[in-house]
Design an enzyme around this catalytic site. Structure first.
Site, PDB file in Angstrom:
ATOM      1  NE  ARG A 123      44.155   0.566  25.847  1.00 25.77           N
ATOM      2  CZ  ARG A 123      44.963   1.492  26.328  1.00 25.77           C
ATOM      3  NH1 ARG A 123      44.763   2.764  26.058  1.00 25.77           N
ATOM      4  NH2 ARG A 123      45.962   1.134  27.106  1.00 25.77           N
ATOM      5  CE  LYS A 145      33.109 -13.507   9.847  1.00 21.05           C
ATOM      6  NZ  LYS A 145      33.562 -14.829   9.412  1.00 21.05           N
ATOM      7  CD  GLU A 187      31.324 -15.241  -1.352  1.00 19.87           C
ATOM      8  OE1 GLU A 187      30.330 -15.382  -0.610  1.00 19.87           O
ATOM      9  OE2 GLU A 187      32.284 -16.038  -1.350  1.00 19.87           O
ATOM     10  CE  LYS A 228      29.001 -10.486   5.527  1.00 21.16           C
ATOM     11  NZ  LYS A 228      30.352 -10.925   5.357  1.00 21.16           N
ATOM     12  CD  GLU A 238      31.253 -16.615  11.870  1.00 19.41           C
ATOM     13  OE1 GLU A 238      31.342 -17.319  10.886  1.00 19.41           O
ATOM     14  OE2 GLU A 238      32.073 -15.754  12.185  1.00 19.41           O
ATOM     15  NE  ARG A 242      29.287 -12.761  10.230  1.00 19.34           N
ATOM     16  CZ  ARG A 242      29.808 -11.568  10.461  1.00 19.34           C
ATOM     17  NH1 ARG A 242      29.459 -10.877  11.506  1.00 19.34           N
ATOM     18  NH2 ARG A 242      30.692 -11.059   9.648  1.00 19.34           N
ATOM     19  CG  ASN A 246      30.232 -20.699   6.812  1.00 22.35           C
ATOM     20  OD1 ASN A 246      30.946 -19.796   6.386  1.00 22.35           O
ATOM     21  ND2 ASN A 246      30.194 -21.042   8.090  1.00 22.35           N
ATOM     22  CG  HIS A 249      31.836 -20.085   1.616  1.00 22.33           C
ATOM     23  ND1 HIS A 249      30.754 -19.893   0.779  1.00 22.33           N
ATOM     24  CD2 HIS A 249      32.599 -18.975   1.481  1.00 22.33           C
ATOM     25  CE1 HIS A 249      30.865 -18.707   0.184  1.00 22.33           C
ATOM     26  NE2 HIS A 249      31.973 -18.138   0.593  1.00 22.33           N
ATOM     27  CG  HIS A 253      36.795 -22.733   3.030  1.00 19.70           C
ATOM     28  ND1 HIS A 253      36.022 -22.306   4.089  1.00 19.70           N
ATOM     29  CD2 HIS A 253      37.050 -21.638   2.283  1.00 19.70           C
ATOM     30  CE1 HIS A 253      35.828 -20.997   3.974  1.00 19.70           C
ATOM     31  NE2 HIS A 253      36.439 -20.573   2.890  1.00 19.70           N
ATOM     32  CG  HIS A 265      37.512 -17.682  -2.399  1.00 15.66           C
ATOM     33  ND1 HIS A 265      37.559 -18.543  -1.322  1.00 15.66           N
ATOM     34  CD2 HIS A 265      36.422 -16.912  -2.223  1.00 15.66           C
ATOM     35  CE1 HIS A 265      36.545 -18.274  -0.521  1.00 15.66           C
ATOM     36  NE2 HIS A 265      35.839 -17.291  -1.040  1.00 15.66           N
TER      37      HIS A 265
HETATM   38  N1  LIG Z   1      35.997  -9.881   6.503  1.00 14.23           N
HETATM   39  C1  LIG Z   1      35.187 -10.688   5.863  1.00 14.23           C
HETATM   40  O1  LIG Z   1      34.041 -10.903   6.270  1.00 14.23           O
HETATM   41  C2  LIG Z   1      35.659 -11.340   4.595  1.00 14.23           C
HETATM   42  C3  LIG Z   1      34.746 -12.008   3.773  1.00 14.23           C
HETATM   43  C4  LIG Z   1      35.196 -12.569   2.582  1.00 14.23           C
HETATM   44  C5  LIG Z   1      36.538 -12.476   2.241  1.00 14.23           C
HETATM   45  N2  LIG Z   1      37.407 -11.822   3.064  1.00 14.23           N
HETATM   46  C6  LIG Z   1      38.823 -11.692   2.693  1.00 14.23           C
HETATM   47  O2  LIG Z   1      38.896 -10.942   1.494  1.00 14.23           O
HETATM   48  C7  LIG Z   1      40.092 -11.301   0.809  1.00 14.23           C
HETATM   49  C8  LIG Z   1      39.786 -11.464  -0.658  1.00 14.23           C
HETATM   50  O3  LIG Z   1      39.275 -10.255  -1.155  1.00 14.23           O
HETATM   51  P1  LIG Z   1      39.376  -9.870  -2.681  1.00 14.23           P
HETATM   52  O4  LIG Z   1      38.901 -10.997  -3.503  1.00 14.23           O
HETATM   53  O5  LIG Z   1      38.733  -8.547  -2.832  1.00 14.23           O
HETATM   54  O6  LIG Z   1      40.958  -9.833  -2.912  1.00 14.23           O
HETATM   55  P2  LIG Z   1      42.032  -8.646  -3.024  1.00 14.23           P
HETATM   56  O7  LIG Z   1      41.781  -7.580  -2.054  1.00 14.23           O
HETATM   57  O8  LIG Z   1      43.362  -9.313  -3.014  1.00 14.23           O
HETATM   58  O9  LIG Z   1      41.764  -8.076  -4.483  1.00 14.23           O
HETATM   59  C9  LIG Z   1      42.001  -8.917  -5.593  1.00 14.23           C
HETATM   60  C10 LIG Z   1      42.897  -8.239  -6.610  1.00 14.23           C
HETATM   61  O10 LIG Z   1      42.158  -7.231  -7.276  1.00 14.23           O
HETATM   62  C11 LIG Z   1      42.891  -6.010  -7.313  1.00 14.23           C
HETATM   63  N3  LIG Z   1      41.884  -4.938  -7.333  1.00 14.23           N
HETATM   64  C12 LIG Z   1      41.090  -4.523  -6.323  1.00 14.23           C
HETATM   65  N4  LIG Z   1      40.218  -3.621  -6.761  1.00 14.23           N
HETATM   66  C13 LIG Z   1      40.473  -3.436  -8.072  1.00 14.23           C
HETATM   67  C14 LIG Z   1      39.877  -2.639  -9.091  1.00 14.23           C
HETATM   68  N5  LIG Z   1      38.815  -1.857  -8.838  1.00 14.23           N
HETATM   69  N6  LIG Z   1      40.404  -2.694 -10.328  1.00 14.23           N
HETATM   70  C15 LIG Z   1      41.448  -3.512 -10.599  1.00 14.23           C
HETATM   71  N7  LIG Z   1      42.032  -4.304  -9.701  1.00 14.23           N
HETATM   72  C16 LIG Z   1      41.539  -4.268  -8.441  1.00 14.23           C
HETATM   73  C17 LIG Z   1      43.761  -6.057  -6.109  1.00 14.23           C
HETATM   74  O11 LIG Z   1      44.907  -5.240  -6.289  1.00 14.23           O
HETATM   75  C18 LIG Z   1      44.119  -7.538  -6.027  1.00 14.23           C
HETATM   76  O12 LIG Z   1      45.203  -7.818  -6.851  1.00 14.23           O
HETATM   77  C19 LIG Z   1      40.637 -12.551   1.463  1.00 14.23           C
HETATM   78  O13 LIG Z   1      41.764 -12.215   2.228  1.00 14.23           O
HETATM   79  C20 LIG Z   1      39.497 -12.998   2.367  1.00 14.23           C
HETATM   80  O14 LIG Z   1      39.966 -13.649   3.526  1.00 14.23           O
HETATM   81  C21 LIG Z   1      36.992 -11.257   4.218  1.00 14.23           C
END
Ligand SMILES: NC(=O)c1ccc[n+]([C@@H]2O[C@H](COP(=O)([O-])OP(=O)(O)OC[C@H]3O[C@@H](n4cnc5c(N)ncnc54)[C@H](O)[C@@H]3O)[C@@H](O)[C@H]2O)c1
Length: 360
Positions: A123, A145, A187, A228, A238, A242, A246, A249, A253, A265
């Site tokens: 939980r 989130k 971003e 942020k 949101e 919030r 977007n 975005h 998207h 992305h």
């Molecule tokens: N919760 C939220 O508010 C929120 C906001 C934006 C995006 N997201 C989510 O985040 C995800 C995308 O995140 P991301 O772009 O970080 O992708 P990711 O976590 O897949 O990382 C991208 C790649 O970089 C590699 N990597 C990470 N750190 C590294 C480092 N220091 N050196 C070398 N390689 C490294 C990872 O192994 C991966 O292959 C999506 O799933 C998206 O939905 C969530």
């Protein structure tokens, strides 16, 4: 050390965000200040753990903690139920209990997945975010989130679970691929567009050395984090404010979907922001020179440098039109000025189509 507190009103959910080069070696000190139990579980992906796991775990051990490491495959495909179940089995096998902290060491995928698990396991257990991509540092790790993907779509199952701490070490980015850096830069630019024109001016000045000078990088990350943090603190769930996050975005998207997710992305968001700037000029009173400055900045960062080569009909079809009201148009985040956003209803689809046509 740069730090700020995300104040969440009315409840004791506020947390600190720390930004400092080298922070990954001194996490123990900050965990102790939070009174976290000594046994904790670090969740990472196998690429990040190979590059940075030893340093983080050794630092925690030297600082008196007993960390265990669980890893998942890198990439979006790990954000699913099967991985949540596998991690849950591991936590149970290792005797993790309802106070055992989970530490997310990785990009947004690891952050979302670990956050999701932390909100459900027994939980809810404490969560610490240690983001290692620029996108996770300035975006995914903040705001509470969490989500996993379903076969029907991305992020369809999720929760809100605030971290106890977000610890950002910009030095992680030294190993990050250029393509991933660009996802994060989009971003950072967005943060400036929606709330902080000074950040845009700063970005223009520091662009050539942003990844070369640790203090410049730390400063830039901190400024984007502050934006942020301010937005999510003012509006944790949101409801309204919030939504300005977007910017670029909604269109981004649709571009991603129309490209069948071949467009990365960050690039999709960059094209989305280019279009949103032009729509802002035509529909929200953004001055022409401000629009041109914003578009140039996006291109100077190497984002959206080529003409957009996507079937326009597919992009339009992927936009979230208000289907309940005939001809009601789109809801888009637009800019009145650089750093000043509005949530604009009734944006005509024909205008969006025209702007997309210019970008081809
Ligand atoms: N919760 C939220 O508010 C929120 C906001 C934006 C995006 N997201 C989510 O985040 C995800 C995308 O995140 P991301 O772009 O970080 O992708 P990711 O976590 O897949 O990382 C991208 C790649 O970089 C590699 N990597 C990470 N750190 C590294 C480092 N220091 N050196 C070398 N390689 C490294 C990872 O192994 C991966 O292959 C999506 O799933 C998206 O939905 C969530």
């Amino acid at each position: 050390l740069r730090e700020l507190t995300v104040h969440l009103p009315g409840r004791d959910l506020s947390y600190r965000v720390l930004v400092a080069p080298g922070l990954r070696a001194s996490l123990a000190q900050h965990f102790k200040a939070l009174d976290l139990p000594r046994r904790l579980v670090v969740i990472s992906d196998r690429r990040v753990s190979r590059l940075h796991g030893d340093q983080v775990l050794t630092g925690l051990e030297v600082g008196g903690f007993k960390p265990e490491l669980l890893t998942v495959a890198p990439g979006e495909r790990s954000k699913n139920w099967a991985t949540v179940q596998a991690l849950t089995r591991e936590l149970l096998a290792r005797g993790a209990h309802r106070r055992t902290p989970l530490v997310a060491l990785g990009g947004g995928v690891v952050g979302d997945l670990t956050g999701f698990l932390a909100s459900l396991y027994m939980r809810g257990v404490p969560l610490v975010q240690v983001p290692t991509t620029l996108l996770a540092m300035v975006d995914a790790a903040l705001g509470g989130k969490t989500a996993i993907n379903l076969p029907q779509g991305k992020n369809l199952l999720g929760t809100f679970h605030q971290p106890r701490l977000v610890a950002i070490d910009p030095e992680f980015l030294q190993t990050l691929a250029g393509k991933e850096r660009k996802n994060g830069l989009a971003e950072v630019l967005k943060a400036g567009f929606i709330r902080d024109a000074d950040l845009l001016a700063h970005l223009q000045t520091v662009r050539p050395r942003i990844f070369r000078e640790p203090e410049v990088l730390a400063d830039t990350i901190f400024r984007a984090v502050a934006i942020k943090a301010a937005v999510v603190a003012a509006d944790e769930r949101e409801a309204d404010l919030r939504r300005i996050l977007n910017f670029g975005h909604t269109l981004g998207h649709a571009l991603e979907a129309a490209s069948r997710f071949r467009l990365p992305h960050g690039q999709a968001v960059a094209y989305g922001m280019l279009a949103a700037l032009e729509i802002s000029r035509r529909f929200a009173g953004l001055a022409a020179d401000a629009c041109a400055f914003g578009q140039r900045l996006i291109r100077e960062f190497g984002l959206a440098t080529r003409p957009l080569d996507l079937p326009r009909q597919a992009v339009l079809a992927a936009l979230p039109l208000d289907k309940k009201r005939e001809g009601a148009g789109l809801v888009l985040v637009l800019l009145r000025e650089l750093g000043e956003s509005v949530i604009q209803t009734g944006v005509p689809l024909s205008l969006v189509a025209e702007v997309l046509e210019q970008m081809e």
